[in-house]
Design an enzyme around this catalytic site. Structure first.
Site, PDB file in Angstrom:
ATOM      1  N   ASP A   8     -81.247-118.201 -13.737  1.00 53.21           N
ATOM      2  CA  ASP A   8     -80.316-117.411 -13.346  1.00 53.21           C
ATOM      3  C   ASP A   8     -80.218-116.447 -13.609  1.00 53.21           C
ATOM      4  O   ASP A   8     -80.512-115.401 -14.591  1.00 53.21           O
ATOM      5  CB  ASP A   8     -79.220-118.081 -14.009  1.00 53.21           C
ATOM      6  N   ASP A  10     -76.925-113.647 -12.702  1.00 53.99           N
ATOM      7  CA  ASP A  10     -75.631-113.096 -13.239  1.00 53.99           C
ATOM      8  C   ASP A  10     -74.649-114.067 -14.537  1.00 53.99           C
ATOM      9  O   ASP A  10     -74.858-115.189 -14.672  1.00 53.99           O
ATOM     10  CB  ASP A  10     -74.835-113.239 -12.027  1.00 53.99           C
TER      11      ASP A  10
HETATM   12 MG   LIG Z   1     -74.650-116.891 -13.986  1.00 50.74          MG
END
Ligand SMILES: [Mg+2]
Length: 176
Positions: A8, A10
């Site tokens: 991922d 963010d």
């Molecule tokens: Mg995230």
């Protein structure tokens, strides 16, 4: 066959929450900190009148520009890249205007990865990988591989099959 790790963006690779807090505190003259977000999300901590504005920040192109990577994140991803296939899986469908600035961030900070390995996704359980490192455990539902929860203030009260607190721990988990 090298194993594939989906990562991922963010709050896993980069400190998007610091940017969110910075913009919010600046615009509304507040002093909200990460400590205030323990076990919760920023949308639940700001007054009702600010929620829509705070939710809209990621629609603004500059929001994603030069967000700071977490300590060791880039270096560890570079090391993992030598032994694993790395894909970046970032949920972007809620903020389609973020596609271009996120792409530019990834190209700038992870130049050793092919952009062909960037996945802008909705449901991450559609991603085929052996591992998914993510701060949002909801993405592990139906995911075919091992979900690895990356610690963030909002998830600190959640139980996790595997939890890693920082990028040094990611390195130790995969490169032991
Ligand atoms: Mg995230």
């Amino acid at each position: 066959m090298r194993k594939r790790i989906a990562i991922d963006m963010d709050e896993t690779i980069c400190d998007t929450m610091a940017r969110h807090l910075d913009w919010y505190n600046t615009e509304f003259q507040q002093s909200l900190t990460k400590a205030d977000l323990y076990g919760t999300k920023i949308y639940h901590k700001v007054p009702e009148a600010h929620v829509a504005r705070v939710r809209a920040y990621p629609d603004i192109r500059a929001f994603f520009t030069d967000i700071r990577p977490y300590d060791d994140a880039i270096e560890v991803i570079r090391e993992l890249h030598e032994s694993y296939e790395i894909v970046i899986a970032t949920a972007a469908m809620e903020h389609p205007t973020s596609f271009a600035p996120k792409y530019e961030w990834l190209v700038k900070y992870l130049p050793f990865l092919s952009p062909m390995n960037f996945i802008f996704c909705g449901k991450k359980n559609l991603v085929q990988a052996d591992y998914l490192i993510d701060d949002n455990s909801r993405h592990f539902d139906g995911f075919v591989g091992q979900g690895i929860l990356f610690s963030a203030p909002h998830n600190m009260e959640e139980a996790a099959e595997v939890r890693l607190n920082n990028w040094q721990e990611v390195r130790a988990y995969f490169l032991r």
